[in-house]
Design an enzyme around this catalytic site. Sequence first.
Site, PDB file in Angstrom:
ATOM      1  N   GLU A 129       2.903   0.100   0.817  1.00 25.04           N
ATOM      2  CA  GLU A 129       1.945  -0.542  -0.097  1.00 25.04           C
ATOM      3  C   GLU A 129       0.665  -0.941   0.636  1.00 25.04           C
ATOM      4  OE1 GLU A 129       2.774   0.311  -2.855  1.00 25.04           O
ATOM      5  OE2 GLU A 129       3.444  -1.402  -4.021  1.00 25.04           O
ATOM      6  N   THR A 182      -5.489   0.107  -7.400  1.00 25.85           N
ATOM      7  CA  THR A 182      -5.042  -1.269  -7.151  1.00 25.85           C
ATOM      8  C   THR A 182      -6.048  -2.001  -6.270  1.00 25.85           C
ATOM      9  OG1 THR A 182      -2.742  -0.591  -7.338  1.00 25.85           O
ATOM     10  CG2 THR A 182      -3.143  -2.667  -6.222  1.00 25.85           C
TER      11      THR A 182
END
Length: 307
Positions: A129, A182
């Site tokens: 991530e 994101t």
Amino acid sequence: MKTIKVFAPATVANVGPGFDVLGLALDGIGDELEVTLNDSKEITIHPIAGFEDLPVDPKKNVVGVAIQALLDDLDATHGFDIKISKRVMPGSGLGSSASSSAAAAFAANELLGQPFSKKQLVKFAMEGERCASGKAHADNVTPAILGGFTIVRSYTPLDVVNVPFPDELFVVVVHPQIEVKTSDSKRILKKDVSLETAIGQWGNVAGLIAGLASSDYDLIGRSLEDYIVEPIRSVLIPGYDGAKSLALEHGALGCSISGSGPSIFALTKGKEVAEKIGERFKEYYSKLEIDHKVYVSAINAEGAKVI
Ligand code: HSE
């Protein structure tokens, strides 16, 4: 040489008020990896069919990064050959990078004889991530590995827990086909919140968890309000307010942004209501002439698994 195939599910993160801490795993949609342990001492990633833009350099691909983090923790060098079947669209808000990262950490752990528990794998998948979005958030990778509905109780030290959830809880998701990164949708968030807003938000987080644990659907619905992130991010999602109104009019317990968007999710009591809302979402986005995909799903209690 040993080969396994693994699956890790797509996920809905934040789940209303729980920015960066709450997440749930979806059924039926997720990334698959075919991973071979070999003697090469190198991580090799094959080009990804349909996603030729995604890097195959193991230092830049979330799969390579997650496996390297696991190897570093073991102070070990092993060779892995990896074929990725990518099913969760990058930039969808459905935990695309988390699905691949979770599957990678899980596969390496299986091939190496399970030196880590599933919970311990979360910190390796988080490195995927970090590579994808610049922040090692754990709200997608935790449910992608553990399954179910999860809380990141703390980041330092990392403490992740599963929450019980009622059997009839269903999720309907609409993904309007525009990409929201994101990293971009994190950048636009305010850095400070007022005490008054924070009180409202943690009331809802606590209410949501209490509602899930006690199968109180009304409480789940009342608690699915996000005062901090949704008002800022929803402007990036075409048709957001209309879609949310439709979901609530047709019986959703609540509706909010999935992850960093553009997907929108609603929770329902039962599959029938979820399917009905799914049909309304399709009509609505067809009228807006925006390509879209709709998913209706139970909560996937299993998480990452060998297939
Ligand atoms: N919690 C993260 C965010 C999830 O909302 O930015 C990203 O999928």
